[in-house]
Design a protein around this motif. Structure first.
Motif, PDB file in Angstrom:
ATOM      1  N   PRO A 212       0.811  -1.223   0.000  1.00 57.38           N
ATOM      2  CA  PRO A 212       0.000   0.000   0.000  1.00 57.38           C
ATOM      3  C   PRO A 212       0.844   1.272   0.000  1.00 57.38           C
ATOM      4  O   PRO A 212       0.522   2.240  -0.699  1.00 57.38           O
ATOM      5  CB  PRO A 212      -0.810  -0.127   1.298  1.00 57.38           C
ATOM      6  N   ALA A 213       1.946   1.271   0.772  1.00 57.03           N
ATOM      7  CA  ALA A 213       2.816   2.444   0.815  1.00 57.03           C
ATOM      8  C   ALA A 213       3.490   2.662  -0.538  1.00 57.03           C
ATOM      9  O   ALA A 213       3.542   3.791  -1.041  1.00 57.03           O
ATOM     10  CB  ALA A 213       3.861   2.281   1.908  1.00 57.03           C
ATOM     11  N   PHE A 214       4.000   1.577  -1.142  1.00 61.69           N
ATOM     12  CA  PHE A 214       4.661   1.712  -2.443  1.00 61.69           C
ATOM     13  C   PHE A 214       3.673   2.138  -3.531  1.00 61.69           C
ATOM     14  O   PHE A 214       4.009   2.950  -4.403  1.00 61.69           O
ATOM     15  CB  PHE A 214       5.325   0.391  -2.834  1.00 61.69           C
ATOM     16  N   LEU A 215       2.489   1.575  -3.487  1.00 65.27           N
ATOM     17  CA  LEU A 215       1.480   1.900  -4.491  1.00 65.27           C
ATOM     18  C   LEU A 215       1.134   3.385  -4.443  1.00 65.27           C
ATOM     19  O   LEU A 215       1.113   4.065  -5.482  1.00 65.27           O
ATOM     20  CB  LEU A 215       0.228   1.054  -4.251  1.00 65.27           C
ATOM     21  N   GLY A 216       0.864   3.888  -3.240  1.00 67.77           N
ATOM     22  CA  GLY A 216       0.556   5.306  -3.099  1.00 67.77           C
ATOM     23  C   GLY A 216       1.732   6.188  -3.470  1.00 67.77           C
ATOM     24  O   GLY A 216       1.568   7.245  -4.090  1.00 67.77           O
ATOM     25  N   PHE A 217       2.951   5.748  -3.111  1.00 69.70           N
ATOM     26  CA  PHE A 217       4.139   6.564  -3.373  1.00 69.70           C
ATOM     27  C   PHE A 217       4.387   6.730  -4.863  1.00 69.70           C
ATOM     28  O   PHE A 217       4.678   7.838  -5.331  1.00 69.70           O
ATOM     29  CB  PHE A 217       5.364   5.920  -2.714  1.00 69.70           C
ATOM     30  N   PHE A 218       4.312   5.641  -5.627  1.00 65.73           N
ATOM     31  CA  PHE A 218       4.610   5.734  -7.058  1.00 65.73           C
ATOM     32  C   PHE A 218       3.574   6.570  -7.799  1.00 65.73           C
ATOM     33  O   PHE A 218       3.913   7.327  -8.715  1.00 65.73           O
ATOM     34  CB  PHE A 218       4.729   4.342  -7.667  1.00 65.73           C
ATOM     35  N   VAL A 219       2.317   6.438  -7.415  1.00 66.04           N
ATOM     36  CA  VAL A 219       1.285   7.292  -8.015  1.00 66.04           C
ATOM     37  C   VAL A 219       1.584   8.754  -7.693  1.00 66.04           C
ATOM     38  O   VAL A 219       1.553   9.627  -8.564  1.00 66.04           O
ATOM     39  CB  VAL A 219      -0.111   6.896  -7.491  1.00 66.04           C
ATOM     40  N   PHE A 220       1.887   9.031  -6.443  1.00 64.92           N
ATOM     41  CA  PHE A 220       2.169  10.395  -5.989  1.00 64.92           C
ATOM     42  C   PHE A 220       3.411  10.954  -6.692  1.00 64.92           C
ATOM     43  O   PHE A 220       3.404  12.091  -7.177  1.00 64.92           O
ATOM     44  CB  PHE A 220       2.381  10.387  -4.475  1.00 64.92           C
ATOM     45  N   PHE A 221       4.465  10.167  -6.747  1.00 68.65           N
ATOM     46  CA  PHE A 221       5.742  10.641  -7.277  1.00 68.65           C
ATOM     47  C   PHE A 221       5.654  11.022  -8.756  1.00 68.65           C
ATOM     48  O   PHE A 221       6.071  12.115  -9.158  1.00 68.65           O
ATOM     49  CB  PHE A 221       6.806   9.557  -7.077  1.00 68.65           C
ATOM     50  N   PHE A 222       5.114  10.135  -9.574  1.00 64.32           N
ATOM     51  CA  PHE A 222       5.124  10.392 -11.013  1.00 64.32           C
ATOM     52  C   PHE A 222       4.146  11.506 -11.404  1.00 64.32           C
ATOM     53  O   PHE A 222       4.433  12.291 -12.309  1.00 64.32           O
ATOM     54  CB  PHE A 222       4.820   9.102 -11.779  1.00 64.32           C
ATOM     55  N   VAL A 223       3.012  11.583 -10.727  1.00 68.16           N
ATOM     56  CA  VAL A 223       2.082  12.680 -11.023  1.00 68.16           C
ATOM     57  C   VAL A 223       2.701  14.010 -10.608  1.00 68.16           C
ATOM     58  O   VAL A 223       2.607  15.008 -11.326  1.00 68.16           O
ATOM     59  CB  VAL A 223       0.736  12.462 -10.313  1.00 68.16           C
ATOM     60  N   PHE A 224       3.357  14.056  -9.481  1.00 71.41           N
ATOM     61  CA  PHE A 224       4.039  15.271  -9.016  1.00 71.41           C
ATOM     62  C   PHE A 224       5.080  15.723 -10.033  1.00 71.41           C
ATOM     63  O   PHE A 224       5.146  16.901 -10.404  1.00 71.41           O
ATOM     64  CB  PHE A 224       4.705  15.008  -7.661  1.00 71.41           C
ATOM     65  N   LEU A 225       5.894  14.795 -10.469  1.00 72.50           N
ATOM     66  CA  LEU A 225       6.982  15.131 -11.385  1.00 72.50           C
ATOM     67  C   LEU A 225       6.455  15.607 -12.734  1.00 72.50           C
ATOM     68  O   LEU A 225       6.877  16.646 -13.255  1.00 72.50           O
ATOM     69  CB  LEU A 225       7.892  13.916 -11.571  1.00 72.50           C
ATOM     70  N   ILE A 226       5.517  14.851 -13.301  1.00 68.22           N
ATOM     71  CA  ILE A 226       5.018  15.178 -14.648  1.00 68.22           C
ATOM     72  C   ILE A 226       4.245  16.487 -14.644  1.00 68.22           C
ATOM     73  O   ILE A 226       4.413  17.340 -15.537  1.00 68.22           O
ATOM     74  CB  ILE A 226       4.137  14.023 -15.167  1.00 68.22           C
ATOM     75  N   SER A 227       3.403  16.712 -13.643  1.00 73.14           N
ATOM     76  CA  SER A 227       2.617  17.942 -13.605  1.00 73.14           C
ATOM     77  C   SER A 227       3.509  19.150 -13.407  1.00 73.14           C
ATOM     78  O   SER A 227       3.309  20.199 -14.043  1.00 73.14           O
ATOM     79  CB  SER A 227       1.576  17.871 -12.491  1.00 73.14           C
ATOM     80  N   GLY A 228       4.490  19.048 -12.514  1.00 76.82           N
ATOM     81  CA  GLY A 228       5.382  20.181 -12.270  1.00 76.82           C
ATOM     82  C   GLY A 228       6.201  20.538 -13.492  1.00 76.82           C
ATOM     83  O   GLY A 228       6.325  21.723 -13.857  1.00 76.82           O
ATOM     84  N   VAL A 229       6.773  19.533 -14.149  1.00 75.77           N
ATOM     85  CA  VAL A 229       7.599  19.784 -15.336  1.00 75.77           C
ATOM     86  C   VAL A 229       6.748  20.312 -16.486  1.00 75.77           C
ATOM     87  O   VAL A 229       7.173  21.206 -17.234  1.00 75.77           O
ATOM     88  CB  VAL A 229       8.339  18.499 -15.750  1.00 75.77           C
ATOM     89  N   SER A 230       5.532  19.789 -16.635  1.00 79.32           N
ATOM     90  CA  SER A 230       4.660  20.223 -17.731  1.00 79.32           C
ATOM     91  C   SER A 230       4.292  21.705 -17.590  1.00 79.32           C
ATOM     92  O   SER A 230       4.345  22.465 -18.563  1.00 79.32           O
ATOM     93  CB  SER A 230       3.391  19.369 -17.765  1.00 79.32           C
ATOM     94  N   LEU A 231       3.906  22.126 -16.392  1.00 82.10           N
ATOM     95  CA  LEU A 231       3.565  23.530 -16.192  1.00 82.10           C
ATOM     96  C   LEU A 231       4.799  24.408 -16.353  1.00 82.10           C
ATOM     97  O   LEU A 231       4.710  25.528 -16.867  1.00 82.10           O
ATOM     98  CB  LEU A 231       2.944  23.745 -14.813  1.00 82.10           C
ATOM     99  N   VAL A 328      10.671  12.404  -1.421  1.00 88.60           N
ATOM    100  CA  VAL A 328      11.372  11.287  -0.779  1.00 88.60           C
ATOM    101  C   VAL A 328      11.070  11.154   0.710  1.00 88.60           C
ATOM    102  O   VAL A 328      10.812  10.044   1.198  1.00 88.60           O
ATOM    103  CB  VAL A 328      12.899  11.405  -1.016  1.00 88.60           C
ATOM    104  N   PRO A 329      11.066  12.249   1.500  1.00 86.89           N
ATOM    105  CA  PRO A 329      10.773  12.080   2.935  1.00 86.89           C
ATOM    106  C   PRO A 329       9.415  11.446   3.218  1.00 86.89           C
ATOM    107  O   PRO A 329       9.244  10.804   4.262  1.00 86.89           O
ATOM    108  CB  PRO A 329      10.825  13.525   3.476  1.00 86.89           C
ATOM    109  N   GLN A 330       8.472  11.606   2.293  1.00 86.41           N
ATOM    110  CA  GLN A 330       7.127  11.092   2.556  1.00 86.41           C
ATOM    111  C   GLN A 330       7.075   9.568   2.620  1.00 86.41           C
ATOM    112  O   GLN A 330       6.232   9.001   3.326  1.00 86.41           O
ATOM    113  CB  GLN A 330       6.161  11.603   1.483  1.00 86.41           C
ATOM    114  N   ILE A 331       7.976   8.899   1.901  1.00 87.09           N
ATOM    115  CA  ILE A 331       7.953   7.442   1.898  1.00 87.09           C
ATOM    116  C   ILE A 331       8.286   6.889   3.274  1.00 87.09           C
ATOM    117  O   ILE A 331       7.825   5.817   3.670  1.00 87.09           O
ATOM    118  CB  ILE A 331       8.934   6.885   0.835  1.00 87.09           C
ATOM    119  N   PHE A 332       9.085   7.632   4.052  1.00 87.29           N
ATOM    120  CA  PHE A 332       9.451   7.168   5.391  1.00 87.29           C
ATOM    121  C   PHE A 332       8.273   7.233   6.360  1.00 87.29           C
ATOM    122  O   PHE A 332       8.260   6.546   7.380  1.00 87.29           O
ATOM    123  CB  PHE A 332      10.610   7.995   5.944  1.00 87.29           C
TER     124      PHE A 332
END
Length: 403
Positions: A212-231, A328-332
């Motif tokens: 559950p932690a990994f699943l939420g993290f990967f969704v969070f990470f890639f959406v964060f990265l793509i949205s920030g770079v796109s804008l 990264v800190p959020q995964i901990f």
């Protein structure tokens, strides 16, 4: 010479970019410091075990360093585990021990298993030593009695009292038979164990508990990265400036980005969840729709956060530099390290991390079968994060409007 010119140019560019220098040198130190405090405060993990009508001798030999024992009056293991959030429940009927594991955390299940097994071995050895001592004392006493009988028989025969001698010989035979039977019948107390699992089975792995932690993290990470770079690309290419020069409202721009990128976030969420459950064949206890809903809210929070952070960057390189500080800190704090065992100030930090609430909700649904009412507070907090970040993005868009 040309190479040295390039080197000088790189050094000049880096020295001008104070933010890049700070993130490059300070971010690793901050992450390492955070990891130090996290793992310093979690050297010993403790599982909670409920017991009902169990011999005190068994309870005494369970390792209380790794297992906290609670006594209850009910024999309904499943009910007590869910009601008191226990990792296991131990009951006894005669010499049969029945252990029911919650198994929502395989680490705690392993702690209870190891403590119970080692405890029963210790108890058996202890009982065996006690029985052996008693047997030896009884044998010594009986041997002394036999020796006296033999002496009395010899004395009777010496006196010529044959009747008394025969009578004593009968007593000698009976005493010898009694000694032999008592030696064979004395055994150490033995317990048998029977195991049940509420969630998962004995084959459950640590990967399933961390999923559950990994699943939420990967969704969070890639959406964060793509949205920030796109804008950021929208800004650097001038598209955003031209858009702001029109009568369109800032809120409409932000909502447009949210809906547009949100559509891709939905697709990514569906693909990630379906892939994880079908390919890895993970046993899902709760509703898959709640898993989709939680991941979607996490994706929307990541989307608004990515847009917000992009306003503080001037290049894709700077956007990536924020990952060690923001993501990264959020995964901990997502369940890989038990938050309850952290220092109080670390627990306070955990409660401002969106992934903490998302991972808690996912873990409750996937491993414990929680319903919407059980995870409702976590989902509302994620909605709160999204609303606050959306408002900040609308306000922050004002700085780019030229007309």
């Amino acid at each position: 010479m040309r190479t040295m010119a390039i080197v000088r140019r790189v050094f000049k560019q880096m020295l001008r970019d104070k933010r890049t220098l700070a993130l490059m040198f300070l971010a690793p130190l901050l992450i390492m410091t955070l990891m130090y405090f996290l793992f310093q405060n979690n050297t010993t993990q403790v599982a909670s075990l409920g017991v009902h009508h169990v011999d005190q001798s068994v309870v005494n030999v369970i390792d209380t360093k790794n297992v906290t024992i609670h006594h209850y009056d009910s024999s309904q293991a499943r009910k007590m585990i869910k009601q008191h959030d226990l990792d296991g429940y131990l009951t006894q009927k005669n010499g049969q021990l029945t252990i029911t594991y919650s198994n929502s955390n395989p680490t705690n299940t392993s702690l209870i298993k190891a403590s119970l097994q080692s405890g029963l071995v210790k108890l058996k050895m202890k009982t065996l030593v006690t029985v052996t001592k008693k047997q030896r004392a009884a044998l010594e006493s009986q041997q002394a009695a036999l020796k006296k009988l033999k002496t009395a028989i010899a004395q009777a025969q010496a006196r010529g009292d044959q009747a008394t001698a025969e009578k004593l010989q009968k007593h000698l035979k009976q005493a010898t038979a009694t000694t032999s039977s008592s030696t064979q019948s004395a055994k150490a107390t033995s317990y048998t164990t029977k195991s049940h699992y509420i969630y998962g089975s004995s084959d459950s792995t640590f990967f399933e508990s961390f999923l559950p932690a990994f699943l939420g993290f990967f969704v969070f990470f890639f959406v964060f990265l793509i949205s920030g770079v796109s804008l950021l690309n929208e800004r650097t290419t001038g598209t955003l400036s031209r858009l702001l020069a029109t009568p369109i409202r800032r809120s409409e721009i932000i909502m447009g980005y949210l809906i547009g990128y949100g559509g891709f976030a939905i697709i990514q969420t569906v693909l990630t969840v379906v892939f994880t459950i079908t390919v890895f064949k993970i046993h899902l206890v709760g509703s898959i729709w709640l898993v989709f809903l939680t991941n979607l809210l996490l994706a929307l929070v990541a989307l608004t956060l990515g847009i917000f952070i992009s306003t503080f960057t001037n290049s894709e390189f700077q956007m990536i530099q924020f990952i060690p500080l923001i993501v990264v800190p959020q995964i901990f704090f997502a369940g890989l390290v038990p938050v309850d065992g952290m220092a109080s100030w670390l627990q306070a930090i955990a409660h401002i991390m969106p992934l903490y609430y998302g991972a808690n909700a996912l873990a409750a649904v996937m491993t414990k079968g929680a319903g919407l009412g059980d995870i409702g507070v976590n989902l509302l907090i994620l909605v709160g994060f999204m609303v606050v970040l959306t408002m900040l993005n609308i306000v922050g868009m004002k700085r780019y409007r030229k007309v």
